[in-house]
Design an enzyme around this catalytic site. Sequence first.
Site, PDB file in Angstrom:
ATOM      1  N   GLU A 151       0.764  -1.245   0.000  1.00 48.11           N
ATOM      2  CA  GLU A 151       0.000   0.000   0.000  1.00 48.11           C
ATOM      3  C   GLU A 151       0.799   1.302   0.000  1.00 48.11           C
ATOM      4  OE1 GLU A 151      -2.982  -0.307   3.089  1.00 48.11           O
ATOM      5  OE2 GLU A 151      -3.974  -1.963   2.049  1.00 48.11           O
ATOM      6  N   GLU A 256      -5.756  -7.930  -0.631  1.00 41.14           N
ATOM      7  CA  GLU A 256      -6.456  -7.792   0.656  1.00 41.14           C
ATOM      8  C   GLU A 256      -7.912  -7.502   0.367  1.00 41.14           C
ATOM      9  OE1 GLU A 256      -4.986  -4.843   3.391  1.00 41.14           O
ATOM     10  OE2 GLU A 256      -2.908  -5.556   3.270  1.00 41.14           O
TER      11      GLU A 256
END
Length: 382
Positions: A151, A256
């Site tokens: 991320e 995710e």
Amino acid sequence: MLTHKLPLILAAAGAAKAAIIYTGTNEAGLEFGSSEFPGQYNKHFINPDPTTVPFWKEAGLNIYRVGFQWERAQPAQGGALNETYLAYLDQFIDAATGAGQYVMLEPHNYARYYGKIVGSDIPNSALTDFWTKMATRYKSNRLVQFDLMNEPHTMPVAQWFSAAQASITAIRATGFKNTLYVPGIAWTGAHSWVSSGNSAGAGVISDPENNWAYDMHQYFDTDYSGTNKVCSHGVEVFTAATSWLRANGKKAFLGEFATTTDASCDGLIDKIVAYLEANSDVWIGWAWWAAGPWWGDYMFNIEPSVTAPQRDVLKKYFVGNKTPITTTTTSRATTTSTTRSTTTTRTTSAGTGCATLTVTAAGATVTVNGPPVTGEYMAFSN
Ligand SMILES: *[C@@H]1O[C@H](CO)[C@@H](O)[C@H](O)[C@H]1NC(C)=O
């Protein structure tokens, strides 16, 4: 007589097209206590539990996305890897890959090293040096894959993809051939892949092995952060990214995603998986967030030791124990009236389409992509 039925078999096999290749969970723990450098084992961080591997394998899971902290793995920029810390990671890698399962390693660092942003505060070479050392360490295990970063955020799109490309080039220079995953900025949200500018910048990525996919993440609460238990969004969040992937001939892994047991989320896991399966020409797999020993009553926890309704739903969709053969055989049975010899073999072919299913009937051979033959090296092309 034998041949005139053949187009039906071909049609049935052809209809199987691409399939989801990887289904799994994140394994968290080694990145915990991330403000503690180097931190202390079993106080600030913990390794994922190797003894849970047989449970997951039996359930049909075939991949684990395993987080760790870059600073702990490489305490000094450009310095040696910390073998003591990586030994904790290796306990899980050895258990999983020893059982023929895949592990995707991800530095849970948001494109930062001791808080410094890669490509501006510190040079790309800090990250390429780290990945060169990791690739050299793990290249002999064909079941270990790398997700370049968890991320990235709050940095220019071009800056991040430049660092990502430099990392790919460095990793391949070591002879590491396994699959790589490339996230975008803005926490690599699938919902914002186009609006964040990732779609405009991500096209620069190229890989000499042509064995990679984007890593995208997705939560379904109001601000997509995964911090609220109420689900406010559905599978429409994937539409723009899926269209972009397809139009550009690229693939992605949903690295995710999670939903809670709140009534607002009822049935959503089924819909998400159904969506990814329906679009498996571009979506190659998914991993739930998260398993790990220290989650306690966390709303997304699916560690085997806890009661987790989400885990029971996910188990229906793990591909590890499935083969696409059943589908093909059923189709054939309903479209033919005679008995004849059909042989079906499953193999992997590096560099072409992941695992392949080859059906030979009446002298004709049909090959379709399918879930992996557990434990074998896979590669796929963008
Ligand atoms: C290496 O890792 C171990 C275990 O986490 C830790 O105790 C040690 O302090 C680390 N070494 C450095 C130089 O950070």
